[in-house]
Write a protein that holds these residues in place. Sequence first.
Motif, PDB file in Angstrom:
ATOM      1  N   VAL A   1       0.918  -1.150  -0.043  1.00 13.48           N
ATOM      2  CA  VAL A   1       0.066   0.023   0.112  1.00 13.48           C
ATOM      3  C   VAL A   1       0.825   1.303  -0.104  1.00 13.48           C
ATOM      4  N   ASN A   2       0.672   2.069  -1.062  1.00  8.45           N
ATOM      5  CA  ASN A   2       1.597   3.158  -1.064  1.00  8.45           C
ATOM      6  C   ASN A   2       0.921   4.447  -0.916  1.00  8.45           C
ATOM      7  N   PHE A   3       1.269   5.360  -0.007  1.00  4.82           N
ATOM      8  CA  PHE A   3       0.297   6.458   0.117  1.00  4.82           C
ATOM      9  C   PHE A   3       1.022   7.585  -0.623  1.00  4.82           C
ATOM     10  N   GLU A   4      -0.019   8.304  -1.123  1.00  9.18           N
ATOM     11  CA  GLU A   4       0.521   9.216  -2.190  1.00  9.18           C
ATOM     12  C   GLU A   4      -0.735  10.194  -2.418  1.00  9.18           C
ATOM     13  N   ARG A   5      -0.482  11.316  -2.900  1.00  7.80           N
ATOM     14  CA  ARG A   5      -1.532  12.082  -3.233  1.00  7.80           C
ATOM     15  C   ARG A   5      -2.612  11.725  -4.193  1.00  7.80           C
ATOM     16  N   PRO A   6      -3.874  12.224  -4.194  1.00 11.09           N
ATOM     17  CA  PRO A   6      -4.740  11.523  -4.972  1.00 11.09           C
ATOM     18  C   PRO A   6      -4.242  12.023  -6.368  1.00 11.09           C
ATOM     19  N   THR A   7      -4.700  11.120  -7.588  1.00 13.25           N
ATOM     20  CA  THR A   7      -4.107  11.240  -8.825  1.00 13.25           C
ATOM     21  C   THR A   7      -5.013  12.143  -9.645  1.00 13.25           C
ATOM     22  N   ALA A   8      -4.254  13.053 -10.411  1.00  9.43           N
ATOM     23  CA  ALA A   8      -5.080  13.844 -11.008  1.00  9.43           C
ATOM     24  C   ALA A   8      -4.600  13.684 -12.798  1.00  9.43           C
ATOM     25  N   ARG A   9      -5.524  13.853 -13.589  1.00  7.01           N
ATOM     26  CA  ARG A   9      -5.337  14.073 -14.955  1.00  7.01           C
ATOM     27  C   ARG A   9      -4.521  15.238 -15.450  1.00  7.01           C
ATOM     28  N   THR A  10      -3.450  15.147 -16.155  1.00  5.56           N
ATOM     29  CA  THR A  10      -2.950  16.508 -16.796  1.00  5.56           C
ATOM     30  C   THR A  10      -2.768  16.310 -18.296  1.00  5.56           C
ATOM     31  N   GLY A  11      -2.619  17.382 -18.898  1.00  6.87           N
ATOM     32  CA  GLY A  11      -1.888  17.230 -20.549  1.00  6.87           C
ATOM     33  C   GLY A  11      -1.116  16.025 -20.756  1.00  6.87           C
ATOM     34  N   ASN A  12      -0.305  15.837 -19.888  1.00  7.14           N
ATOM     35  CA  ASN A  12       0.773  14.779 -20.023  1.00  7.14           C
ATOM     36  C   ASN A  12       0.311  13.435 -19.625  1.00  7.14           C
ATOM     37  N   GLY A  13      -0.733  13.201 -19.047  1.00  5.93           N
ATOM     38  CA  GLY A  13      -1.139  11.934 -18.596  1.00  5.93           C
ATOM     39  C   GLY A  13      -1.699  11.977 -17.226  1.00  5.93           C
ATOM     40  N   LEU A  14      -1.333  11.269 -16.194  1.00  8.17           N
ATOM     41  CA  LEU A  14      -1.740  11.200 -14.889  1.00  8.17           C
ATOM     42  C   LEU A  14      -0.392  11.597 -13.835  1.00  8.17           C
ATOM     43  N   ASP A  15      -1.017  12.348 -12.717  1.00 10.73           N
ATOM     44  CA  ASP A  15       0.196  12.796 -12.002  1.00 10.73           C
ATOM     45  C   ASP A  15      -0.384  12.493 -10.609  1.00 10.73           C
ATOM     46  N   THR A  16       0.576  12.053  -9.675  1.00 15.99           N
ATOM     47  CA  THR A  16       0.665  11.749  -8.391  1.00 15.99           C
ATOM     48  C   THR A  16       1.897  12.080  -7.701  1.00 15.99           C
ATOM     49  N   PHE A  17       1.691  12.114  -6.415  1.00 12.75           N
ATOM     50  CA  PHE A  17       2.941  12.225  -5.527  1.00 12.75           C
ATOM     51  C   PHE A  17       3.291  11.395  -4.420  1.00 12.75           C
ATOM     52  N   ASP A  18       4.242  10.475  -4.603  1.00  8.31           N
ATOM     53  CA  ASP A  18       4.658   9.448  -3.415  1.00  8.31           C
ATOM     54  C   ASP A  18       4.908  10.202  -2.213  1.00  8.31           C
ATOM     55  N   LEU A  19       4.398   9.715  -1.099  1.00  4.53           N
ATOM     56  CA  LEU A  19       4.354  10.618   0.317  1.00  4.53           C
ATOM     57  C   LEU A  19       5.427   9.870   1.272  1.00  4.53           C
TER      58      LEU A  19
END
Length: 167
Positions: free
Chosen positions: A58-76
């Motif tokens: 289980v990887n804790f990360e910011r919610p995924t958001a769609r961007t013009g380049n694909g999907l963006d998230t951030f590993d916490l």
Amino acid sequence: MDGDRAVRKEAFDALACGMWELAAAVWQETELLLWKPPAAWFSVNAFYTVGGLRNWYVNFERPTARTGNGLDTFDLTLDLVAAPDLTSWQWKDEDEYAHVRRLGIVNDTEHQAVDAARDQALAMLEERSGPFADADSWSAWRWNPAWPIPSLPRPAAAGHGVASTGD
């Protein structure tokens, strides 16, 4: 990613400044099946080797958001690792999570969301719900080599990103 802890600490310190460099890389050593609920502060990953399911992660990360380049998230940095049969689990990288908290990479509001996500992930494990509901079947899953390798578009920015504050 265990690696050298000093190198990882330096990376977090640089990240706290708001800049990082993207690098092309190829996933190696395991196959990954990822389950990411919309708006969740975590993903559930199943790691497979040639011998079968290695572990749940289980990887804790910011919610995924769609961007013009694909999907963006951030590993916490915080993770929960569970045995393939879900009979045991352990927290991973709590020291790194404390460090990114001190650096301000994870603010108080995000920390509250991560605490709630911890409870949610543990409840899913204990109740065998979500992707854990059919863990035995997922143990038999395998990547099909005939599937095409996915690719993402090249980022619009030339190799640099700015860390979101999450606010």
